[in-house]
Design a protein around this motif. Structure first.
Motif, PDB file in Angstrom:
ATOM      1  N   GLN A  61      -0.726 -34.814 -13.715  1.00 14.51           N
ATOM      2  CA  GLN A  61       0.438 -34.587 -12.874  1.00 14.51           C
ATOM      3  C   GLN A  61       1.685 -35.117 -13.563  1.00 14.51           C
ATOM      4  O   GLN A  61       1.632 -36.032 -14.387  1.00 14.51           O
ATOM      5  N   ILE A  62       2.817 -34.513 -13.222  1.00  9.58           N
ATOM      6  CA  ILE A  62       4.096 -34.957 -13.778  1.00  9.58           C
ATOM      7  C   ILE A  62       4.437 -36.329 -13.201  1.00  9.58           C
ATOM      8  O   ILE A  62       4.409 -36.512 -11.981  1.00  9.58           O
ATOM      9  N   PRO A  63       4.754 -37.319 -14.045  1.00  9.45           N
ATOM     10  CA  PRO A  63       5.114 -38.643 -13.519  1.00  9.45           C
ATOM     11  C   PRO A  63       6.533 -38.647 -12.940  1.00  9.45           C
ATOM     12  O   PRO A  63       7.479 -38.225 -13.604  1.00  9.45           O
ATOM     13  N   TRP A  64       6.656 -39.113 -11.732  1.00 10.87           N
ATOM     14  CA  TRP A  64       7.960 -39.138 -11.061  1.00 10.87           C
ATOM     15  C   TRP A  64       8.472 -40.572 -10.862  1.00 10.87           C
ATOM     16  O   TRP A  64       9.375 -40.805 -10.054  1.00 10.87           O
ATOM     17  N   ARG A  84       3.689 -28.740 -18.537  1.00 10.69           N
ATOM     18  CA  ARG A  84       2.270 -29.092 -18.671  1.00 10.69           C
ATOM     19  C   ARG A  84       1.351 -27.905 -18.370  1.00 10.69           C
ATOM     20  O   ARG A  84       0.810 -27.280 -19.271  1.00 10.69           O
ATOM     21  N   ARG A  85       1.187 -27.586 -17.080  1.00 10.27           N
ATOM     22  CA  ARG A  85       0.147 -26.641 -16.689  1.00 10.27           C
ATOM     23  C   ARG A  85       0.346 -25.254 -17.290  1.00 10.27           C
ATOM     24  O   ARG A  85      -0.604 -24.606 -17.716  1.00 10.27           O
ATOM     25  N   SER A 111       0.225 -30.172 -29.014  1.00 12.20           N
ATOM     26  CA  SER A 111      -0.231 -31.107 -27.989  1.00 12.20           C
ATOM     27  C   SER A 111      -0.174 -30.500 -26.601  1.00 12.20           C
ATOM     28  O   SER A 111      -0.858 -30.961 -25.683  1.00 12.20           O
ATOM     29  N   LYS A 112       0.655 -29.475 -26.415  1.00 13.06           N
ATOM     30  CA  LYS A 112       0.782 -28.831 -25.109  1.00 13.06           C
ATOM     31  C   LYS A 112      -0.096 -27.598 -24.978  1.00 13.06           C
ATOM     32  O   LYS A 112      -0.464 -27.222 -23.869  1.00 13.06           O
ATOM     33  N   VAL A 113      -0.400 -26.964 -26.106  1.00 16.83           N
ATOM     34  CA  VAL A 113      -1.223 -25.754 -26.065  1.00 16.83           C
ATOM     35  C   VAL A 113      -2.613 -26.060 -25.519  1.00 16.83           C
ATOM     36  O   VAL A 113      -3.217 -25.270 -24.798  1.00 16.83           O
TER      37      VAL A 113
END
Length: 468
Positions: free
Chosen positions: A245-248, A111-112, A234-236
Motif C-alpha cells: 500500500q502507498i504510505p500516507w 505501484r499496482r 524495480s516497479k515492473v
C-alpha cells in the motif's frame, strides 16, 4: 618414499591453490566487467529517460504555455457562440485539470499499475490528439472549453504522470532535483519557441489548420518520447508479488501543509501573465501583435536557466540553503517584479514590460525546480521518524495542489478583469482595467513566499496578532 610423497603432495596443494587464485581472479574480473556493463547500461537508460522526458514537454505543455496567442486570436476573430470571457479561463483550466488529476494518476501508476505506464501514456496521446483535432471544428465557446480546456488536459496528464514517475525513479535523491530542473528547463524551451510557431501557423494557415498541425506534433513527439522512457525495473516486478500500500504517513507532517499552501498561492498568480500578457501588450500598452508574442516568449525563456539553477541550488552542498529558503526566493522575487515592473508600465513602455516578462518568468518559471528540495526535506523527516515515504506519490500530490492554485487563479482572473480599475494614476498599468489582475498576481506570489518562511507556526501567529 615418504619424503617424495610429501613433496608431491605439497606441489599438488600449491598447484591447486594457484588454480584457485587464478579462478578467483578471473571470477573477480568477470564480476567487475559485469558490474561495469550493468552500470554503463543503466547510465544509457538514465540518459534516454532524461532526453525522453525533455522531448515530452512539447506535447504536454506546448499548448498551455502558448495559449495567450490563441486567446488573442479569439478576441480579434470571434466566430463562436457564447460568452467571450470564458476563453480567458481555458488556458488556466487546462493547467488546473492537468495538475488536479495528477495525484490520482500518480497513485494509480506508482505501484499496482506500474507495468501499464507506457500503455497509459500512449492512451493519453490518443485522447489529446482527438481533443485538439475536434477543437478545430468548434462552433460554440463551450465546445472549445471542453476540448481544449478539459479533454486535452486529461490526455496530457495521462502522458505526464507515468513518464514523470519513471524519471523520479531512475534518478536518486542525490541528483533528482537537478534532473527535474533540466526537464523543467526543456519545458521552458517549449514555452519560448511555441508562441512564435503558433503565431506563424495562425497567420499563414488560420485557426483550424494550426490545430490540425498541432495534433500531428502532439502525436509524433509523444510516441517518440514514450518509447525512450522505460519503467524502472524495480516497479515492473511489483505486480508479480503482493503490491504494498502507498504510505500516507507524510500527511502527519506539518511541512506538507505549509508547502501546499505556498504552492497554491504561487500558482494562482503564475497563470495570470501567461494568459493575459499578450492581450495586455495589445490593449493597454498599444504594442503590435509581434510584441505581444515576444512578451510571452520572453516570459518563458528565462525559465530555461532558472529551472536548472534552482534544481542545482536545491541539490548543492557548497551553499547550505534550506528547502524553505530556496523555495521562498522565486515567489517573493516574482511579487516584486509584478509590483514594480508590470504595475508601473505605461502606454508604449515596451522596455519595462520586457523587464517584467524576463524577471517574473525567471523566478516563477524556476519555482517547480525547488520541489526537489521540498521532497528531500519530507523524506528526511520520514527517515527520522522511521516512516516509509513514496517520493513519486508525494510529487504527484504537490502537482495536484498546484492545480488548485491554477484553477482558482483562472476563476479569480476572469472576475478581476471585469472589476474595473484601481483608483490610482491612469498613466500606469495599475490604473488600467488590468490593475486588479496585477495586484492579485503580486499579492498571491508574495503570500506564497511568506508562508514558506513563516513555517506556519500558529503560536507565533497568535503572538504577533496579540502584539498588533
Amino acid at each position: 618414499m615418504n619424503d617424495a610423497n610429501q613433496i608431491r603432495l605439497q606441489e599438488s596443494r600449491a598447484s591447486a591453490i594457484h588454480e584457485l587464485d587464478s579462478s578467483d581472479a578471473e571470477q573477480r574480473t568477470m564480476d567487475l566487467e559485469q558490474i561495469d556493463s550493468r552500470q554503463a547500461e543503466s547510465n544509457r537508460k538514465k540518459l534516454s529517460v532524461l532526453v525522453g522526458s525533455g522531448i515530452i514537454q512539447l506535447p504536454i505543455w506546448g499548448f498551455a504555455m502558448s495559449y495567450g496567442i490563441f486567446q488573442e486570436y479569439y478576441s480579434e476573430n470571434w466566430i463562436f457562440e457564447g460568452d467571450r470571457s470564458i476563453t480567458g479561463i481555458i488556458g488556466t483550466t487546462a493547467n488546473g485539470v492537468m495538475y488536479l488529476s495528477m495525484p490520482f494518476l500518480f497513485a494509480l501508476f506508482t505501484r499496482r499499475w506500474a507495468r501499464w505506464r507506457q500503455t497509459a501514456a500512449l492512451c493519453g496521446t490518443v485522447i489529446a490528439c482527438i481533443s485538439f483535432f475536434l477543437s478545430a471544428y468548434s462552433t460554440t465557446v463551450w465546445h472549445l472549453f471542453a476540448t481544449q480546456g478539459i479533454l486535452s488536459a486529461l490526455g496530457c496528464a495521462l502522458i505526464y504522470s507515468p513518464t514523470t514517475l519513471s524519471l523520479g525513479e531512475w534518478y536518486t535523491t542525490s541528483n533528482r532535483a537537478l534532473a527535474y530542473g533540466i526537464v523543467l528547463s526543456c519545458k521552458n524551451i517549449v514555452g519560448t519557441s511555441c508562441p512564435f510557431m503558433v503565431r506563424a501557423l495562425i497567420d499563414a494557415y488560420g485557426f483550424k489548420t494550426t490545430l490540425k498541425v498541432w495534433t500531428a506534433i502532439v502525436g509524433g513527439s509523444s510516441i517518440i518520447a514514450i518509447c525512450m522512457i522505460p519503467t524502472h525495473p524495480s516497479k515492473v516486478s511489483i505486480h508479480q508479488t503482493r503490491a504494498r500500500q502507498i504510505p500516507w504517513h507524510f500527511l502527519r507532517h506539518r511541512s506538507i501543509y505549509f508547502y501546499s499552501i505556498a504552492i497554491i498561492f504561487q500558482s494562482s498568480g503564475y497563470g495570470i501573465p501567461q494568459t493575459y500578457l499578450s492581450t495586455y501588450a495589445r490593449d493597454v500598452a498599444m504594442l503590435s501583435q509581434t510584441s505581444g508574442t515576444l512578451m510571452l516568449a520572453l516570459f518563458n525563456a528565462p525559465g530555461i536557466i532558472a529551472s536548472a539553477f534552482f534544481g542545482w541550488l536545491s541539490d548543492n552542498k557548497k551553499i547550505p540553503l534550506s528547502a524553505q529558503a530556496v523555495s521562498a526566493i522565486p515567489p517573493i522575487c516574482s511579487a516584486l517584479s509584478a509590483f514594480f515592473f508590470w504595475g508601473l508600465t505605461s502606454k508604449g513602455a515596451i522596455g519595462l514590460l520586457i523587464i517584467f516578462s524576463m524577471t517574473f518568468g525567471f523566478f516563477s518559471g524556476g519555482y517547480s525546480a525547488t520541489w526537489g528540495g521540498m521532497l528531500k526535506q519530507i523524506e528526511r523527516e520520514s527517515v527520522e521518524r522511521n516512516e516509509a515515504v513514496d517520493p513519486g506519490m508525494l510529487y504527484g500530490l504537490l502537482n495536484g495542489v498546484r492545480g488548485v492554485g491554477y484553477a482558482s487563479g483562472g476563476i479569480a482572473g476572469m472576475g478581476l478583469l471585469k472589476a474595473g480599475t484601481i483608483v490610482t494614476s491612469q498613466r500606469f498599468a495599475f490604473g488600467s482595467s488590468y490593475g486588479p489582475l496585477i495586484l492579485f498576481t503580486g499579492l498571491s506570489s508574495l503570500i506564497g513566499g511568506w508562508v514558506v518562511l513563516w513555517r506556519w507556526n500558529p503560536k507565533r501567529f497568535l503572538l504577533l496578532m496579540s502584539r498588533g
